[in-house]
Design a protein around this motif. Sequence first.
Motif, PDB file in Angstrom:
ATOM      1  N   UNK A 104       0.853  -1.183   0.000  1.00 24.86           N
ATOM      2  CA  UNK A 104       0.000   0.000   0.000  1.00 24.86           C
ATOM      3  C   UNK A 104       0.894   1.240   0.000  1.00 24.86           C
ATOM      4  N   UNK A 105       0.415   2.291  -0.630  1.00 26.87           N
ATOM      5  CA  UNK A 105       1.162   3.549  -0.632  1.00 26.87           C
ATOM      6  C   UNK A 105       0.184   4.717  -0.689  1.00 26.87           C
ATOM      7  N   UNK A 106       0.699   5.883  -0.355  1.00 34.01           N
ATOM      8  CA  UNK A 106      -0.133   7.085  -0.312  1.00 34.01           C
ATOM      9  C   UNK A 106      -0.130   7.727  -1.691  1.00 34.01           C
ATOM     10  N   UNK A 107      -1.177   7.478  -2.449  1.00 40.78           N
ATOM     11  CA  UNK A 107      -1.237   7.963  -3.821  1.00 40.78           C
ATOM     12  C   UNK A 107      -1.727   9.410  -3.890  1.00 40.78           C
ATOM     13  N   UNK A 108      -2.677   9.740  -3.053  1.00 35.07           N
ATOM     14  CA  UNK A 108      -3.270  11.084  -3.109  1.00 35.07           C
ATOM     15  C   UNK A 108      -3.395  11.668  -1.699  1.00 35.07           C
ATOM     16  N   UNK A 109      -2.283  11.901  -1.025  1.00 34.36           N
ATOM     17  CA  UNK A 109      -2.338  12.378   0.366  1.00 34.36           C
ATOM     18  C   UNK A 109      -3.062  13.717   0.500  1.00 34.36           C
ATOM     19  N   UNK A 110      -3.061  14.520  -0.561  1.00 36.05           N
ATOM     20  CA  UNK A 110      -3.731  15.831  -0.488  1.00 36.05           C
ATOM     21  C   UNK A 110      -5.254  15.678  -0.403  1.00 36.05           C
ATOM     22  N   UNK A 111      -5.771  14.504  -0.715  1.00 37.94           N
ATOM     23  CA  UNK A 111      -7.216  14.283  -0.637  1.00 37.94           C
ATOM     24  C   UNK A 111      -7.674  13.793   0.734  1.00 37.94           C
ATOM     25  N   UNK A 112      -6.731  13.543   1.631  1.00 39.85           N
ATOM     26  CA  UNK A 112      -7.064  13.017   2.963  1.00 39.85           C
ATOM     27  C   UNK A 112      -7.916  14.023   3.727  1.00 39.85           C
ATOM     28  N   UNK A 113      -9.018  13.542   4.302  1.00 39.82           N
ATOM     29  CA  UNK A 113      -9.894  14.428   5.081  1.00 39.82           C
ATOM     30  C   UNK A 113      -9.752  14.161   6.577  1.00 39.82           C
ATOM     31  N   UNK A 114      -8.692  13.441   6.924  1.00 37.47           N
ATOM     32  CA  UNK A 114      -8.348  13.265   8.334  1.00 37.47           C
ATOM     33  C   UNK A 114      -9.477  12.573   9.120  1.00 37.47           C
ATOM     34  N   UNK A 115     -10.057  11.542   8.530  1.00 32.77           N
ATOM     35  CA  UNK A 115     -11.168  10.863   9.199  1.00 32.77           C
ATOM     36  C   UNK A 115     -10.696   9.768  10.154  1.00 32.77           C
ATOM     37  N   UNK A 116      -9.444   9.378  10.061  1.00 28.12           N
ATOM     38  CA  UNK A 116      -8.814   8.395  10.954  1.00 28.12           C
ATOM     39  C   UNK A 116      -9.297   6.954  10.717  1.00 28.12           C
ATOM     40  N   UNK A 117     -10.105   6.736   9.715  1.00 19.75           N
ATOM     41  CA  UNK A 117     -10.616   5.374   9.507  1.00 19.75           C
ATOM     42  C   UNK A 117      -9.498   4.388   9.185  1.00 19.75           C
ATOM     43  N   UNK A 118      -8.498   4.839   8.442  1.00 20.88           N
ATOM     44  CA  UNK A 118      -7.390   3.934   8.110  1.00 20.88           C
ATOM     45  C   UNK A 118      -6.616   3.561   9.373  1.00 20.88           C
ATOM     46  N   UNK A 119      -6.388   4.558  10.231  1.00 25.28           N
ATOM     47  CA  UNK A 119      -5.683   4.283  11.493  1.00 25.28           C
ATOM     48  C   UNK A 119      -6.465   3.291  12.335  1.00 25.28           C
ATOM     49  N   UNK A 120      -7.763   3.501  12.408  1.00 25.36           N
ATOM     50  CA  UNK A 120      -8.607   2.617  13.213  1.00 25.36           C
ATOM     51  C   UNK A 120      -8.662   1.211  12.618  1.00 25.36           C
ATOM     52  N   UNK A 121      -8.598   1.121  11.308  1.00 24.75           N
ATOM     53  CA  UNK A 121      -8.697  -0.179  10.644  1.00 24.75           C
ATOM     54  C   UNK A 121      -7.397  -0.971  10.706  1.00 24.75           C
TER      55      UNK A 121
END
Length: 70
Positions: free
Chosen positions: A33-50
């Motif tokens: 996995x890699x960060x393809x579009x980090x500028x689109x992140x809305x800081x929802x934390x779902x990835x961290x939680x998952x």
Amino acid sequence: MGIEKIDYQRCNGCLQCWDTCPMDVIRVLGKTVYLAYPEDCMCCYLCELACPNDAIYVSPKRTKSKPLPW
Ligand code: SF4
Ligand code: SF4
């Protein structure tokens, strides 16, 4: 503010973050996995939680007192 990094020492390639991100920030190349579009992140934390391995970091760090943005 947003997604900071993926710690590849911890990541086991389970793809949970990729599957969870509602903004399509995370993509998969091969089994990585890699960060393809980090500028689109809305800081929802779902990835961290998952993430089962605490391998993905969003800034600012989520605290128990900080509500999710919805
Ligand atoms: S914090 Fe939300 S929008 Fe940003 S990468 Fe993680 S799941 Fe996607
Ligand atoms: S959820 Fe965590 S362990 Fe799984 S692919 Fe994403 S960063 Fe790696």
